[in-house]
Motif scaffolding. Structure first.
Motif, PDB file in Angstrom:
ATOM      1  N   UNK A  51      60.589  31.121 -18.653  1.00  0.00           N
ATOM      2  CA  UNK A  51      59.339  30.714 -18.627  1.00  0.00           C
ATOM      3  C   UNK A  51      59.062  29.591 -17.557  1.00  0.00           C
ATOM      4  N   UNK A  52      58.063  30.136 -16.676  1.00  0.00           N
ATOM      5  CA  UNK A  52      57.480  29.047 -15.884  1.00  0.00           C
ATOM      6  C   UNK A  52      56.222  28.551 -16.284  1.00  0.00           C
ATOM      7  N   UNK A  53      55.807  27.519 -16.661  1.00  0.00           N
ATOM      8  CA  UNK A  53      54.727  26.998 -17.596  1.00  0.00           C
ATOM      9  C   UNK A  53      53.724  26.383 -16.768  1.00  0.00           C
ATOM     10  N   UNK A  54      52.939  26.700 -16.173  1.00  0.00           N
ATOM     11  CA  UNK A  54      51.942  25.945 -15.455  1.00  0.00           C
ATOM     12  C   UNK A  54      51.385  24.626 -15.933  1.00  0.00           C
ATOM     13  N   UNK A  55      51.200  24.720 -17.169  1.00  0.00           N
ATOM     14  CA  UNK A  55      50.654  23.631 -17.848  1.00  0.00           C
ATOM     15  C   UNK A  55      51.514  22.472 -17.917  1.00  0.00           C
ATOM     16  N   UNK A  56      52.734  22.613 -18.047  1.00  0.00           N
ATOM     17  CA  UNK A  56      53.818  21.689 -18.034  1.00  0.00           C
ATOM     18  C   UNK A  56      54.152  21.222 -16.591  1.00  0.00           C
ATOM     19  N   UNK A 120      58.846  27.263  -6.325  1.00  0.00           N
ATOM     20  CA  UNK A 120      60.138  26.818  -6.297  1.00  0.00           C
ATOM     21  C   UNK A 120      60.819  27.130  -7.536  1.00  0.00           C
ATOM     22  N   UNK A 121      60.223  27.243  -8.862  1.00  0.00           N
ATOM     23  CA  UNK A 121      60.564  27.515  -9.879  1.00  0.00           C
ATOM     24  C   UNK A 121      60.968  29.191 -10.076  1.00  0.00           C
ATOM     25  N   UNK A 122      60.011  29.790  -9.472  1.00  0.00           N
ATOM     26  CA  UNK A 122      60.342  31.343  -9.656  1.00  0.00           C
ATOM     27  C   UNK A 122      61.244  31.690  -8.559  1.00  0.00           C
ATOM     28  N   UNK A 134      55.172  33.900 -15.967  1.00  0.00           N
ATOM     29  CA  UNK A 134      54.500  32.737 -15.300  1.00  0.00           C
ATOM     30  C   UNK A 134      53.238  32.411 -16.214  1.00  0.00           C
ATOM     31  N   UNK A 135      53.267  31.489 -17.007  1.00  0.00           N
ATOM     32  CA  UNK A 135      52.332  31.091 -18.227  1.00  0.00           C
ATOM     33  C   UNK A 135      51.244  30.251 -17.331  1.00  0.00           C
ATOM     34  N   UNK A 136      50.245  30.929 -16.895  1.00  0.00           N
ATOM     35  CA  UNK A 136      49.086  30.434 -16.155  1.00  0.00           C
ATOM     36  C   UNK A 136      47.737  30.601 -16.663  1.00  0.00           C
ATOM     37  N   UNK A 137      47.320  29.643 -17.216  1.00  0.00           N
ATOM     38  CA  UNK A 137      45.888  29.669 -18.065  1.00  0.00           C
ATOM     39  C   UNK A 137      44.728  30.313 -16.876  1.00  0.00           C
ATOM     40  N   UNK A 138      44.579  29.879 -15.829  1.00  0.00           N
ATOM     41  CA  UNK A 138      43.681  30.320 -14.884  1.00  0.00           C
ATOM     42  C   UNK A 138      44.313  30.968 -13.932  1.00  0.00           C
ATOM     43  N   UNK A 139      44.947  32.316 -14.027  1.00  0.00           N
ATOM     44  CA  UNK A 139      45.765  32.943 -13.089  1.00  0.00           C
ATOM     45  C   UNK A 139      44.824  33.401 -11.541  1.00  0.00           C
ATOM     46  N   UNK A 140      43.998  33.391 -11.675  1.00  0.00           N
ATOM     47  CA  UNK A 140      43.115  33.924 -10.425  1.00  0.00           C
ATOM     48  C   UNK A 140      42.617  32.430  -9.763  1.00  0.00           C
TER      49      UNK A 140
END
Length: 225
Positions: A51-56, A120-122, A134-140
């Motif tokens: 997981x790559x968590x954008x919120x975190x 970097x994480x990816x 990639x957990x991204x709420x606002x992907x766009x």
């Protein structure tokens, strides 16, 4: 649930020879607030994803003393700092969700740093056969520099989003509707989806839906970086 089969749309260099493609699969996961996206992310991790968590990432970047934190305080003032010196997220929300210019300024501070950290994480999984979510709420809006093999959307009716935010997260109904209005519309998210997980049912139904999504992910081809 539906699966849309279509060629890649978000990334460059997709026409590179197949033998240059790393076997890692990067999946974009998104969904509206209250959709259960984080729950789905955890279930995918339990099935083997990384997981790559954008919120975190945002929370980490906004810790006291970090450049993003300092830039936010300079732009919005000391009123966004809580008594313990950490970021007062409610204070920030009260500013930006009522002022489009303030929201744009916040995004200009936060999003470039988030994109860099996601990359970097990816990149740590390059040349592996991992599945990276990639957990991204606002992907766009945040933007992604990594090549995505597919986009999974966790979907629920808007009325159910509101109900969950009120019951489980302490929102007032008005606040829930206001927060949802600040995000992409349900229709826009579904239009971008390669795979949709319906999370309007019970826990058992969600487990079955995630199992099916994982099988779909495992069949996806990798995409060139």
């Amino acid at each position: 649930m539906f699966v849309r089969v279509r060629p890649p749309r978000r990334w460059p260099n997709a026409d590179r020879p197949a033998d240059t493609v790393a076997p890692v699969k990067v999946i974009g996961l998104t969904g509206g607030i209250g959709s259960g996206k984080s729950t789905v992310a955890a279930k995918l991790v339990a099935r083997g994803a990384h997981l790559v968590d954008a919120d975190q990432i945002v929370r980490d970047l906004q810790r006291p003393g970090a450049p993003v934190f300092d830039a936010m305080v300079e732009r919005f003032g000391p009123g966004i700092v809580a008594a313990d010196g950490t970021l007062d997220r409610a204070a920030v929300a009260s500013i930006v969700f009522a002022d489009a210019d303030a929201l744009e300024a916040l995004n200009a501070i936060v999003h470039p740093a988030v994109r860099a950290e996601i990359a970097r994480q990816g990149s740590q999984h390059a040349h592996t056969d991992d599945v990276v979510v990639l957990d991204i709420p606002l992907l766009d809006r945040v933007g992604v520099t990594l090549p995505l093999a597919g986009v999974v959307v966790v979907d629920v009716p808007v009325e159910l989003q509101v109900e969950r935010l009120v019951q489980h997260r302490g929102f007032s109904e008005a606040d829930a509707w206001a927060r949802i209005a600040q995000q992409r519309s349900r229709e826009d998210r579904l239009d971008d989806a390669d795979y949709v997980i319906d999370n309007s049912g019970d826990e058992a139904a969600l487990e079955r839906a995630v199992d099916a999504a994982w099988e779909w992910i495992e069949r996806l081809p990798a995409v060139a970086a």
